[in-house]
Design an enzyme around this catalytic site. Sequence first.
Site, PDB file in Angstrom:
ATOM      1  CG  ASP A 183      -1.872   1.237   1.207  1.00  0.00           C
ATOM      2  OD1 ASP A 183      -2.650   1.440   0.290  1.00  0.00           O
ATOM      3  OD2 ASP A 183      -1.851   1.899   2.056  1.00  0.00           O
ATOM      4  CD  GLU A 267      -4.429   0.910  -3.657  1.00  0.00           C
ATOM      5  OE1 GLU A 267      -5.662   1.008  -3.487  1.00  0.00           O
ATOM      6  OE2 GLU A 267      -3.743   1.608  -3.025  1.00  0.00           O
ATOM      7  CG  ASP A 348      -0.677   3.484   5.761  1.00  0.00           C
ATOM      8  OD1 ASP A 348      -1.692   3.931   4.834  1.00  0.00           O
ATOM      9  OD2 ASP A 348       0.031   3.968   6.285  1.00  0.00           O
TER      10      ASP A 348
END
Length: 365
Positions: A183, A267, A348
């Site tokens: 992340d 991501e 996170d």
Amino acid sequence: MKTYNLAFRFRIYPNKVQSNLILQTFGCVRFVYNKILGKAKEIYELEGKNKIITPASLKSEFPFLKEVDSLSLANAQMNVKTAFTNFFQKRTAFPKFKSKKTARKSYSTNSVNNSIRIENNCIKLPKLGLVRIKLHRNIPQNYKIKSATISQEPNGAFYISILTEFQRDIKEVSSDNNIVGLDFSMSELFVSSDNQRADYPRFFRKLETKLAKAGRELSRKVEFSSSWYKAKLKVAKIYQSIKNSRKDFLHKLSRELVTKYNAIILEDLNMKGMSQALNFGKSVADNGWGMFTVMLQYKAMFLGKQVIKIDKWFPSSKTCSSCGNIKDSLSLGERVYSCECGHTMDRDLNASINIREVGRSLLAY
């Protein structure tokens, strides 16, 4: 066996004669690019056609072009051709002319009949002969040199990027459960699903005060004076130090991750949009997240491992990694994720676990 390309970048140390010829080549390449683009623009405006002249047609009018590597001029022509093709296919805007003040100082040449080769601590280059090179890593003997790009950084240092071609049978490694989710973190670069934190040193922030001081000194100098060039070089050296430190850190970190894990899930973030929307431009640029993900991808590929990017709209931060519940809202200031089910975790870390599990389903698919 598949064919792959890989570039190696090294510092080179040309002597005075070689340095002058490199600088001359930079100028000739820019000159040829602008001349060909100018002629192409005239033809386009008169006839609406995509027609590109050759560098050879310019040599009779401009004899100094014969003094530099002809392949560098041919590559300049190819760059104009590519730019015009992209314009005609409506992928980019109309090509722009190169400025002496702002254009990147570089040129590319091709290896023909082994014209580019490593000899001891030197590299043989067309027109330049043997140039001293700092080989901080070896190029395998079965890698064929295809081309080379010589460039000069703003601090005056010369570099060469050697493009190689090789064949390799890369066998995919089974991911099993050896998967990690990352992340993005503004302050730490990333937090992994194994709770590893990159602890990014924030190289730009460390030297920001020093850089600002050097910038103020530069602004007080008379432009293009001797002291102005010295002050400009000082600023360039600070930027180069930041750049080199960042790349070294990211190379080592990406190598560590692809060696440890068989699959890495990220991501697919729009970093430019994020920096503009949240006014985090300096922090985003300092992290070098885009560069980091590229390093992960190509290093993982050569080891037969995978890097998977999930949808950037997946609510990884708002989703509970325990029960799957999605919060309606979650402010940036909330650093601890608390769910109605009783699950409490670092924000996170919770997001990285969700990223890992979504990526796991994509690997299974």
